[in-house]
Design a protein around this motif. Structure first.
Motif, PDB file in Angstrom:
ATOM      1  N   ALA A   1     128.777  23.709  20.135  1.00 14.73           N
ATOM      2  CA  ALA A   1     127.622  24.570  20.404  1.00 14.73           C
ATOM      3  C   ALA A   1     127.751  25.260  21.763  1.00 14.73           C
ATOM      4  O   ALA A   1     127.282  26.387  21.940  1.00 14.73           O
ATOM      5  CB  ALA A   1     126.341  23.759  20.337  1.00 14.73           C
TER       6      ALA A   1
ATOM      7  N   ASN B   1     118.703  26.496  24.314  1.00  9.56           N
ATOM      8  CA  ASN B   1     118.573  25.522  23.239  1.00  9.56           C
ATOM      9  C   ASN B   1     118.392  24.112  23.781  1.00  9.56           C
ATOM     10  O   ASN B   1     117.652  23.297  23.205  1.00  9.56           O
ATOM     11  CB  ASN B   1     119.791  25.570  22.318  1.00  9.56           C
ATOM     12  CG  ASN B   1     119.746  26.729  21.350  1.00  9.56           C
ATOM     13  OD1 ASN B   1     118.722  27.395  21.190  1.00  9.56           O
ATOM     14  ND2 ASN B   1     120.861  26.992  20.694  1.00  9.56           N
ATOM     15  N   THR B   2     119.081  23.800  24.863  1.00  7.45           N
ATOM     16  CA  THR B   2     118.931  22.475  25.463  1.00  7.45           C
ATOM     17  C   THR B   2     117.499  22.248  25.936  1.00  7.45           C
ATOM     18  O   THR B   2     116.934  21.165  25.736  1.00  7.45           O
ATOM     19  CB  THR B   2     119.923  22.300  26.624  1.00  7.45           C
ATOM     20  OG1 THR B   2     121.249  22.188  26.087  1.00  7.45           O
ATOM     21  CG2 THR B   2     119.626  21.055  27.437  1.00  7.45           C
TER      22      THR B   2
ATOM     23  N   GLU C   1     132.354  17.341  18.057  1.00  7.99           N
ATOM     24  CA  GLU C   1     131.175  17.336  17.200  1.00  7.99           C
ATOM     25  C   GLU C   1     130.132  16.292  17.625  1.00  7.99           C
ATOM     26  O   GLU C   1     129.229  15.966  16.861  1.00  7.99           O
ATOM     27  CB  GLU C   1     131.597  17.087  15.752  1.00  7.99           C
ATOM     28  CG  GLU C   1     132.490  18.201  15.196  1.00  7.99           C
ATOM     29  CD  GLU C   1     132.883  17.992  13.753  1.00  7.99           C
ATOM     30  OE1 GLU C   1     132.299  18.668  12.879  1.00  7.99           O
ATOM     31  OE2 GLU C   1     133.770  17.151  13.504  1.00  7.99           O
ATOM     32  N   HIS C   2     130.233  15.826  18.837  1.00 11.14           N
ATOM     33  CA  HIS C   2     129.290  14.831  19.334  1.00 11.14           C
ATOM     34  C   HIS C   2     127.860  15.369  19.328  1.00 11.14           C
ATOM     35  O   HIS C   2     127.579  16.446  19.849  1.00 11.14           O
ATOM     36  CB  HIS C   2     129.673  14.430  20.757  1.00 11.14           C
ATOM     37  CG  HIS C   2     128.647  13.571  21.437  1.00 11.14           C
ATOM     38  ND1 HIS C   2     128.389  12.282  21.038  1.00 11.14           N
ATOM     39  CD2 HIS C   2     127.815  13.831  22.484  1.00 11.14           C
ATOM     40  CE1 HIS C   2     127.446  11.770  21.813  1.00 11.14           C
ATOM     41  NE2 HIS C   2     127.081  12.689  22.692  1.00 11.14           N
ATOM     42  N   ASP C   3     126.945  14.612  18.736  1.00 10.23           N
ATOM     43  CA  ASP C   3     125.519  14.948  18.724  1.00 10.23           C
ATOM     44  C   ASP C   3     124.827  14.070  19.759  1.00 10.23           C
ATOM     45  O   ASP C   3     124.692  12.856  19.571  1.00 10.23           O
ATOM     46  CB  ASP C   3     124.929  14.700  17.339  1.00 10.23           C
ATOM     47  CG  ASP C   3     123.433  15.025  17.282  1.00 10.23           C
ATOM     48  OD1 ASP C   3     122.885  15.508  18.293  1.00 10.23           O
ATOM     49  OD2 ASP C   3     122.823  14.789  16.218  1.00 10.23           O
ATOM     50  N   PRO C   4     124.350  14.646  20.868  1.00  9.05           N
ATOM     51  CA  PRO C   4     123.763  13.821  21.931  1.00  9.05           C
ATOM     52  C   PRO C   4     122.320  13.392  21.676  1.00  9.05           C
ATOM     53  O   PRO C   4     121.809  12.530  22.392  1.00  9.05           O
ATOM     54  CB  PRO C   4     123.837  14.739  23.157  1.00  9.05           C
ATOM     55  CG  PRO C   4     123.795  16.116  22.592  1.00  9.05           C
ATOM     56  CD  PRO C   4     124.470  16.057  21.256  1.00  9.05           C
ATOM     57  N   VAL C   5     121.654  13.976  20.687  1.00  6.38           N
ATOM     58  CA  VAL C   5     120.221  13.730  20.514  1.00  6.38           C
ATOM     59  C   VAL C   5     119.894  12.272  20.208  1.00  6.38           C
ATOM     60  O   VAL C   5     118.939  11.720  20.775  1.00  6.38           O
ATOM     61  CB  VAL C   5     119.638  14.682  19.456  1.00  6.38           C
ATOM     62  CG1 VAL C   5     118.184  14.330  19.156  1.00  6.38           C
ATOM     63  CG2 VAL C   5     119.729  16.125  19.946  1.00  6.38           C
TER      64      VAL C   5
ATOM     65  N   ILE D   1     115.403  21.517  22.847  1.00  4.90           N
ATOM     66  CA  ILE D   1     115.658  20.175  22.316  1.00  4.90           C
ATOM     67  C   ILE D   1     115.036  19.105  23.211  1.00  4.90           C
ATOM     68  O   ILE D   1     114.404  18.158  22.737  1.00  4.90           O
ATOM     69  CB  ILE D   1     117.171  19.946  22.165  1.00  4.90           C
ATOM     70  CG1 ILE D   1     117.740  20.867  21.082  1.00  4.90           C
ATOM     71  CG2 ILE D   1     117.486  18.491  21.841  1.00  4.90           C
ATOM     72  CD1 ILE D   1     119.249  20.937  21.061  1.00  4.90           C
TER      73      ILE D   1
ATOM     74  N   TRP E   1     126.666  14.469  28.324  1.00  9.35           N
ATOM     75  CA  TRP E   1     127.053  13.817  27.069  1.00  9.35           C
ATOM     76  C   TRP E   1     127.379  12.336  27.285  1.00  9.35           C
ATOM     77  O   TRP E   1     127.211  11.529  26.382  1.00  9.35           O
ATOM     78  CB  TRP E   1     128.264  14.520  26.467  1.00  9.35           C
ATOM     79  CG  TRP E   1     127.975  15.899  25.934  1.00  9.35           C
ATOM     80  CD1 TRP E   1     126.972  16.252  25.071  1.00  9.35           C
ATOM     81  CD2 TRP E   1     128.697  17.097  26.215  1.00  9.35           C
ATOM     82  NE1 TRP E   1     127.029  17.609  24.801  1.00  9.35           N
ATOM     83  CE2 TRP E   1     128.088  18.149  25.498  1.00  9.35           C
ATOM     84  CE3 TRP E   1     129.793  17.395  27.012  1.00  9.35           C
ATOM     85  CZ2 TRP E   1     128.540  19.464  25.541  1.00  9.35           C
ATOM     86  CZ3 TRP E   1     130.251  18.703  27.064  1.00  9.35           C
ATOM     87  CH2 TRP E   1     129.621  19.731  26.334  1.00  9.35           C
TER      88      TRP E   1
ATOM     89  N   GLU F   1     123.339  19.666  23.145  1.00  7.94           N
ATOM     90  CA  GLU F   1     124.028  20.088  21.927  1.00  7.94           C
ATOM     91  C   GLU F   1     125.483  19.655  22.026  1.00  7.94           C
ATOM     92  O   GLU F   1     125.937  19.158  23.054  1.00  7.94           O
ATOM     93  CB  GLU F   1     123.966  21.608  21.764  1.00  7.94           C
ATOM     94  CG  GLU F   1     122.578  22.185  21.651  1.00  7.94           C
ATOM     95  CD  GLU F   1     122.657  23.682  21.413  1.00  7.94           C
ATOM     96  OE1 GLU F   1     122.581  24.098  20.241  1.00  7.94           O
ATOM     97  OE2 GLU F   1     122.810  24.422  22.404  1.00  7.94           O
ATOM     98  N   SER F   2     126.229  19.888  20.950  1.00 10.04           N
ATOM     99  CA  SER F   2     127.635  19.490  20.922  1.00 10.04           C
ATOM    100  C   SER F   2     128.499  20.436  21.755  1.00 10.04           C
ATOM    101  O   SER F   2     128.083  21.559  22.073  1.00 10.04           O
ATOM    102  CB  SER F   2     128.146  19.505  19.478  1.00 10.04           C
ATOM    103  OG  SER F   2     128.266  20.838  19.017  1.00 10.04           O
TER     104      SER F   2
END
Length: 466
Positions: free
Chosen positions: A264, A384-385, A355-359, A388, A238, A260-261
């Motif tokens: 997640a 999921n990673t 709630e950090h969105d790394p995308v 993504i 992250w 993901e966050s």
């Protein structure tokens, strides 16, 4: 009854205060200073390379080879040079297996493993420069470690995970990478080791610290650095992409992180545990209601969402799968009353960016980038990673992904016994992959098993030129 309950409140609060003190202060015996001269990179007969580092025990050491084999070394009674060997993180040892260190000046060690097999190693001479650098008004401690080679070489800034230990003391890559021809800058994250400040899991703040560390590494290495980038594991996934743009990092290497966050992460751990217990997607759908409710409470800093948490407790508490829920925090939320969560939550809060969105940061970084995933990761499930990252990879041909399918968190192999995992070693090829990729930016693994998703192969081909 109410008198009894009121009487119990100060007792409970006292235990909470004690728990918070133990959690944040965590007094542990420091490594034995007499053994510090044995820390370092060792080269053995036949060219094998290993790192010797302290462990969390007061007198124990750990040796880790570049090929992933690792042993805990426990001192023999009354002898500071002789150590017994235990495989990986198990208590498994074989009679006669031992390590003998020479004097501090000699810098030698001998390994006797499985009978008459001997390995003799010599500690390498590395150039180290201790330094401090500033971030948000705090002084953070770092160390540049360089091999004695001619010409400029890559330098990797080692970014921490969520651990609270001193990276300058414990990070084995500060020896394994220089022994492979790569410089490193290792630093103690804020609130740990010799660095100032309070421990935090605020990713924006930590990425500022990492960017400041990279700036310091560039300054110290000067013309000896051909490029400077990041390498780290777990939570670093992250932090590094955020810091990479701030510091204009030349490369990024992430091990066993998530795209993901953190919310997640908790959710996927819950789902993974239930699937392992044999439950199907109908139960997973119900469990998602629970993780959504616990996530709302966590993301609100324990100020909202408790009515929803009560609702899912009442709805599912009699289900046979309900007691099996664990995760990062969801299991604890289900097992404790709301009043306790409201007290305990803020006490243990470390500013986590839940709630950090790394995308967006992943998509924005356009320089060489390697992600290494564990196929059986129990702490950060990777399915999921992987999905993504593959989607990001389609527009980022310099993003490589390697999956070690049988590895747990840390890229650690294990054996299963009575539903427990016995960690035996790092995956073969893992450390060599990190070193080779930093040097050559080519995701190749020299051992069978790992699955390579090359960014070059994922990129759409260019149309033929007329």
């Amino acid at each position: 009854m109410w008198v009894r309950r009121l009487f119990l409140v100060p007792i409970v609060l006292g235990f909470l205060a004690l728990a918070a003190w133990a959690y944040f202060v965590r007094p542990v015996a420091p490594p034995d200073a007499r053994l510090a001269c044995h820390y370092g990179a060792y080269e053995f007969d036949g060219g094998r390379v290993a790192a010797v580092t302290p462990t969390s025990g007061p007198q124990s050491l750990r040796i880790t080879f570049l090929d992933g084999q690792t042993w805990r070394l426990d001192p023999a009674p009354g002898d500071d040079t002789l150590f017994g060997m235990k495989e990986g993180w198990t208590d498994r040892a074989w009679p006669g297996d031992q390590v003998t260190f020479g004097s501090c000046a000699a810098g030698t060690m001998t390994i006797e493993h499985h009978g008459p097999k001997f390995l003799t190693g010599k500690r390498q001479t590395l150039d180290t420069t201790d330094a401090t650098f500033e971030s948000h008004g705090l002084k953070l401690a770092g160390r540049l470690v360089m091999p004695r080679l001619e010409g400029a070489i890559p330098v990797a800034v080692l970014v921490h995970g969520s651990e609270r230990d001193s990276a300058i003391l414990f990070n084995r890559l500060q020896y394994l990478l220089p022994a492979s021809g790569i410089g490193v800058f290792v630093y103690d994250k804020r609130g740990t080791g010799k660095s100032e400040g309070s421990y935090s899991q605020d990713f924006n703040l930590l990425s500022d610290d990492a960017a400041a560390a990279l700036k310091k590494a560039r300054e110290l290495a000067g013309a000896l650095a051909s490029e400077v980038g990041f390498q780290g594991g777990s939570q670093a996934g992250w932090i590094e992409p955020l810091a990479a743009r701030k510091a204009n990092a030349d490369f990024v290497v992430v091990g066993y992180g998530l795209a993901e966050s953190p919310l997640a992460e908790d959710r996927e751990e819950v789902f993974d545990d239930l699937r392992t217990a044999g439950y199907g997607e109908d139960v997973i759908a119900k469990a998602r209601e629970i993780t959504d409710a616990t996530g709302r409470v966590m993301a609100s800093d324990f100020t909202q969402g408790f009515d929803g948490l009560d609702a899912v407790r009442a709805k599912y508490e009699k289900e046979p799968w309900y007691p099996k829920i664990e995760g990062e925090f969801t299991g604890d939320f289900l097992q404790n009353p709301n009043w306790l969560l409201k007290i305990l939550g803020p006490i243990f809060d470390v500013g986590t960016s839940w709630e950090h969105d790394p995308v967006p940061a992943l998509k924005a970084y356009d320089k060489p980038h390697l992600w290494i995933l564990a196929g059986r990761d129990s702490s950060a499930p990777s399915a999921n990673t992987l999905r993504i990252l593959r989607e990001v990879q389609a527009s980022r041909p310099n993003l490589d992904i390697v999956m070690f399918p049988t590895a747990d968190h840390g890229i650690i192999e294990f054996e299963e016994k009575n539903s427990e995992r016995l960690e035996t070693r790092f995956s073969e090829g893992y450390f060599q992959l990190v070193a080779d990729w930093i040097l050559f930016k080519d995701a190749k693994v020299q051992v069978p098993g790992p699955v390579v998703y090359s960014g070059k192969a994922a990129a759409p081909s260019e149309p033929p030129q007329p």
